[in-house]
Design a protein around this motif. Structure first.
Motif, PDB file in Angstrom:
ATOM      1  N   PRO A  82       0.824  -1.212   0.000  1.00  0.00           N
ATOM      2  CA  PRO A  82       0.000   0.000   0.000  1.00  0.00           C
ATOM      3  C   PRO A  82       0.859   1.264   0.000  1.00  0.00           C
ATOM      4  CG  PRO A  82      -0.793  -1.570   1.637  1.00  0.00           C
ATOM      5  CD  PRO A  82       0.540  -2.064   1.172  1.00  0.00           C
ATOM      6  N   VAL A  83       0.533   2.201  -0.860  1.00  0.00           N
ATOM      7  CA  VAL A  83       1.222   3.485  -0.944  1.00  0.00           C
ATOM      8  C   VAL A  83       0.371   4.550  -0.263  1.00  0.00           C
ATOM      9  CG1 VAL A  83       2.061   5.283  -2.505  1.00  0.00           C
ATOM     10  CG2 VAL A  83       2.455   2.875  -3.049  1.00  0.00           C
ATOM     11  N   ILE A  84       0.957   5.282   0.661  1.00  0.00           N
ATOM     12  CA  ILE A  84       0.245   6.320   1.398  1.00  0.00           C
ATOM     13  C   ILE A  84       0.387   7.671   0.710  1.00  0.00           C
ATOM     14  CG2 ILE A  84       0.068   7.523   3.622  1.00  0.00           C
ATOM     15  CD1 ILE A  84       1.230   4.987   4.931  1.00  0.00           C
ATOM     16  N   ASN A  94       3.062   1.555   3.449  1.00  0.00           N
ATOM     17  CA  ASN A  94       2.644   0.778   4.619  1.00  0.00           C
ATOM     18  C   ASN A  94       3.150  -0.650   4.395  1.00  0.00           C
ATOM     19  OD1 ASN A  94       1.405  -0.504   6.748  1.00  0.00           O
ATOM     20  ND2 ASN A  94      -0.662   0.243   6.300  1.00  0.00           N
ATOM     21  N   LYS A  95       4.335  -0.951   4.889  1.00  0.00           N
ATOM     22  CA  LYS A  95       4.949  -2.258   4.653  1.00  0.00           C
ATOM     23  C   LYS A  95       4.152  -3.376   5.327  1.00  0.00           C
ATOM     24  CE  LYS A  95       8.305  -4.406   6.908  1.00  0.00           C
ATOM     25  NZ  LYS A  95       7.951  -5.850   6.822  1.00  0.00           N
ATOM     26  N   PRO A  96       3.789  -4.399   4.563  1.00  0.00           N
ATOM     27  CA  PRO A  96       3.097  -5.540   5.170  1.00  0.00           C
ATOM     28  C   PRO A  96       4.049  -6.377   6.031  1.00  0.00           C
ATOM     29  CG  PRO A  96       2.668  -5.403   2.793  1.00  0.00           C
ATOM     30  CD  PRO A  96       3.818  -4.495   3.098  1.00  0.00           C
ATOM     31  N   SER A  97       3.488  -7.104   6.970  1.00  0.00           N
ATOM     32  CA  SER A  97       4.275  -8.060   7.752  1.00  0.00           C
ATOM     33  C   SER A  97       4.705  -9.210   6.844  1.00  0.00           C
ATOM     34  CB  SER A  97       3.423  -8.610   8.898  1.00  0.00           C
ATOM     35  OG  SER A  97       4.109  -9.623   9.606  1.00  0.00           O
ATOM     36  N   GLY A  98       5.887  -9.750   7.106  1.00  0.00           N
ATOM     37  CA  GLY A  98       6.368 -10.901   6.357  1.00  0.00           C
ATOM     38  C   GLY A  98       7.244 -10.561   5.170  1.00  0.00           C
ATOM     39  N   ILE A  99       7.488  -9.273   4.933  1.00  0.00           N
ATOM     40  CA  ILE A  99       8.323  -8.843   3.811  1.00  0.00           C
ATOM     41  C   ILE A  99       9.644  -8.275   4.337  1.00  0.00           C
ATOM     42  CG2 ILE A  99       8.538  -7.208   1.897  1.00  0.00           C
ATOM     43  CD1 ILE A  99       5.548  -7.458   1.484  1.00  0.00           C
ATOM     44  N   VAL A 100      10.751  -8.793   3.820  1.00  0.00           N
ATOM     45  CA  VAL A 100      12.078  -8.287   4.164  1.00  0.00           C
ATOM     46  C   VAL A 100      12.311  -6.991   3.406  1.00  0.00           C
ATOM     47  CG1 VAL A 100      14.558  -8.767   4.101  1.00  0.00           C
ATOM     48  CG2 VAL A 100      12.930 -10.611   4.574  1.00  0.00           C
ATOM     49  N   VAL A 101      12.947  -6.018   4.038  1.00  0.00           N
ATOM     50  CA  VAL A 101      13.121  -4.704   3.417  1.00  0.00           C
ATOM     51  C   VAL A 101      14.123  -4.724   2.271  1.00  0.00           C
ATOM     52  CG1 VAL A 101      13.943  -2.345   3.801  1.00  0.00           C
ATOM     53  CG2 VAL A 101      12.368  -3.395   5.431  1.00  0.00           C
ATOM     54  N   HIS A 102      15.306  -5.304   2.489  1.00  0.00           N
ATOM     55  CA  HIS A 102      16.318  -5.280   1.436  1.00  0.00           C
ATOM     56  C   HIS A 102      17.036  -6.620   1.339  1.00  0.00           C
ATOM     57  CE1 HIS A 102      19.426  -4.951   4.512  1.00  0.00           C
ATOM     58  NE2 HIS A 102      18.752  -3.956   5.042  1.00  0.00           N
ATOM     59  N   PRO A 103      17.657  -6.908   0.193  1.00  0.00           N
ATOM     60  CA  PRO A 103      18.336  -8.193   0.004  1.00  0.00           C
ATOM     61  C   PRO A 103      19.519  -8.386   0.946  1.00  0.00           C
ATOM     62  CG  PRO A 103      17.961  -7.096  -2.100  1.00  0.00           C
ATOM     63  CD  PRO A 103      17.664  -6.093  -1.027  1.00  0.00           C
ATOM     64  N   MET A 146       6.856   3.502   6.370  1.00  0.00           N
ATOM     65  CA  MET A 146       8.254   3.691   5.993  1.00  0.00           C
ATOM     66  C   MET A 146       8.335   4.778   4.931  1.00  0.00           C
ATOM     67  SD  MET A 146      10.001  -0.083   5.544  1.00  0.00           S
ATOM     68  CE  MET A 146      11.464   0.730   4.861  1.00  0.00           C
ATOM     69  N   VAL A 147       9.455   5.510   4.930  1.00  0.00           N
ATOM     70  CA  VAL A 147       9.705   6.472   3.863  1.00  0.00           C
ATOM     71  C   VAL A 147      10.816   5.927   2.982  1.00  0.00           C
ATOM     72  CG1 VAL A 147      11.320   7.822   5.303  1.00  0.00           C
ATOM     73  CG2 VAL A 147      10.311   8.847   3.261  1.00  0.00           C
ATOM     74  N   VAL A 148      10.655   6.072   1.683  1.00  0.00           N
ATOM     75  CA  VAL A 148      11.657   5.671   0.698  1.00  0.00           C
ATOM     76  C   VAL A 148      12.126   6.926  -0.024  1.00  0.00           C
ATOM     77  CG1 VAL A 148      12.074   4.353  -1.409  1.00  0.00           C
ATOM     78  CG2 VAL A 148      10.617   3.397   0.398  1.00  0.00           C
ATOM     79  N   ALA A 149      13.450   7.099  -0.155  1.00  0.00           N
ATOM     80  CA  ALA A 149      14.010   8.265  -0.837  1.00  0.00           C
ATOM     81  C   ALA A 149      14.130   7.987  -2.334  1.00  0.00           C
ATOM     82  CB  ALA A 149      15.378   8.607  -0.255  1.00  0.00           C
ATOM     83  N   LYS A 150      13.648   8.927  -3.148  1.00  0.00           N
ATOM     84  CA  LYS A 150      13.653   8.735  -4.593  1.00  0.00           C
ATOM     85  C   LYS A 150      14.847   9.396  -5.277  1.00  0.00           C
ATOM     86  CE  LYS A 150       9.645   8.737  -6.669  1.00  0.00           C
ATOM     87  NZ  LYS A 150       8.296   9.160  -7.141  1.00  0.00           N
ATOM     88  N   ASN A 151      15.662  10.116  -4.526  1.00  0.00           N
ATOM     89  CA  ASN A 151      16.892  10.690  -5.073  1.00  0.00           C
ATOM     90  C   ASN A 151      17.884  10.900  -3.939  1.00  0.00           C
ATOM     91  OD1 ASN A 151      16.403  13.513  -3.971  1.00  0.00           O
ATOM     92  ND2 ASN A 151      14.644  13.336  -5.344  1.00  0.00           N
TER      93      ASN A 151
END
Length: 347
Positions: A82-84, A94-103, A146-151
């Motif tokens: 979901p994107v807020i 809105n990160k769901p449970s069960g998903i790892v953030v990064h490899p 969570m916030v993700v930076a686009k640049n």
């Protein structure tokens, strides 16, 4: 296996700081150049240098290596997030449970970063190939904002906010037994010497501070709904500080107790409200990440829905911490930025 790394040599023609010299010759951001030096990928006069302020001498040979990240084996991206809110600089999810953030080498399934790439989202590169766009993280089992930076410029500004505490999150959780009182816990956190999978309050650990607020006690059992605000960002911080009080989050089998097969399949911990300053405008912003259905149904089985709705009003929650409620953005609503384009929340 890692791909071959790229090594280059340069000759300095004048004196100056090493980080400035490299930045002028190889580009990228100052943060990226600084990380290259600090991680031991730069040599001056044949010797490894790890200080960004090292003074380069005229005619000195500078050798630097651009490491290639390992290729991780991951599965297909078979989930959505979901994107807020979204604009040219940031993406709030809105990160769901069960998903790892990064490899990582131990992660075989698709991650949040993989989802971002699959969606074609522009991402910052400061944190390295496997962590593109990731300013802060959440544990795999934890859901929420969570916030993700686009640049890179946005990433640098948000990272500064993490340091000066002008960005942060309020969490909600259900614990297995009521707290004696609301209050603040301080205890240095480091790796648990008896169990490397866990963290603990240990001598020589990194300073950590958490404030807990009692919200609502269950009428059907010993459970209590609480809120937490982090003043530092240590691994498993909320879980470790609760464990030091003899309390555990329901569904947390690492620090608490196994819930039993077929009962609770996730930890009842959620990053509910995110606050930050927009990296370009400086505007104070707050976002609400709706409680996912995987957690909501369980929480509503412990507490009366009417009381939950009242206690989980974002402004009511923030006032418990004596903090201001500024234009809280509920999930799926864009605040009307002229540059941003709203992406509706998806289930």
């Amino acid at each position: 296996m890692k791909k071959e790394s790229l090594t280059q040599r340069l000759t300095a023609h004048e004196s100056g700081r090493l980080d400035r010299f490299l930045h002028a010759h190889i580009g990228g951001s100052r943060s990226q150049v600084g990380q290259l030096i600090k991680k031991g990928f730069v040599k001056a006069g044949g010797k490894t240098v790890t200080k960004t302020g090292y003074s380069v001498s005229p005619s000195e040979v500078i050798e630097y290596t651009i490491p290639k990240e390992p290729e991780y084996l991951r599965g297909e991206v078979d989930f959505d997030v979901p994107v807020i809110f979204e604009d040219d600089d940031i993406l709030i999810i809105n990160k769901p449970s069960g998903i790892v953030v990064h490899p990582a080498p131990s992660v075989k399934e698709a991650t949040l970063v993989d989802w971002l790439r699959a969606k074609g989202v522009n991402l910052s590169t400061i944190s390295g190939e496997e962590r593109h766009g990731i300013v802060h993280r959440l544990d795999k089992e934890t859901s929420g904002a969570m916030v993700v930076a686009k640049n890179n410029r946005a990433h640098e500004m948000l990272s500064r906010q993490l340091q000066d505490k002008s960005m942060g999150r309020y969490y909600i959780a259900v614990v297995d037994y009521p707290l004696k009182a609301s209050g603040t816990i301080e205890g240095a956190i480091g790796r648990n010497p008896a169990n490397r999978l866990k963290m603990g309050i240990v001598s020589g650990g990194k300073a950590a501070k958490t404030r807990f607020e009692k919200l609502l006690q269950s009428e059907t059992g010993p459970f209590e709904l609480i809120a937490a605000k982090l003043f530092t960002g240590r691994t498993h911080q909320i879980r470790v500080h609760l464990a030091s009080l003899g309390r555990h989050i329901v569904g947390d089998s690492l620090y608490g107790f196994k819930s039993g097969k077929g009962k609770i399949d996730r930890i009842l911990l959620h990053a509910f409200v995110l606050y930050l300053k927009h990296p370009t405008t400086g505007e104070p912003m707050q976002f609400v990440a709706d409680i996912p259905e995987s957690m909501k149904k369980t929480v509503e089985s412990y507490f009366e829905k009417e009381k939950l709705d009242e206690i989980l009003d974002p402004c009511t929650l923030l006032r418990r911490f004596d903090d201001d409620c500024k234009r809280v953005r509920p999930e799926g609503r864009n605040p009307g930025s002229t540059e941003g384009q709203e992406r509706p929340a998806q289930s």
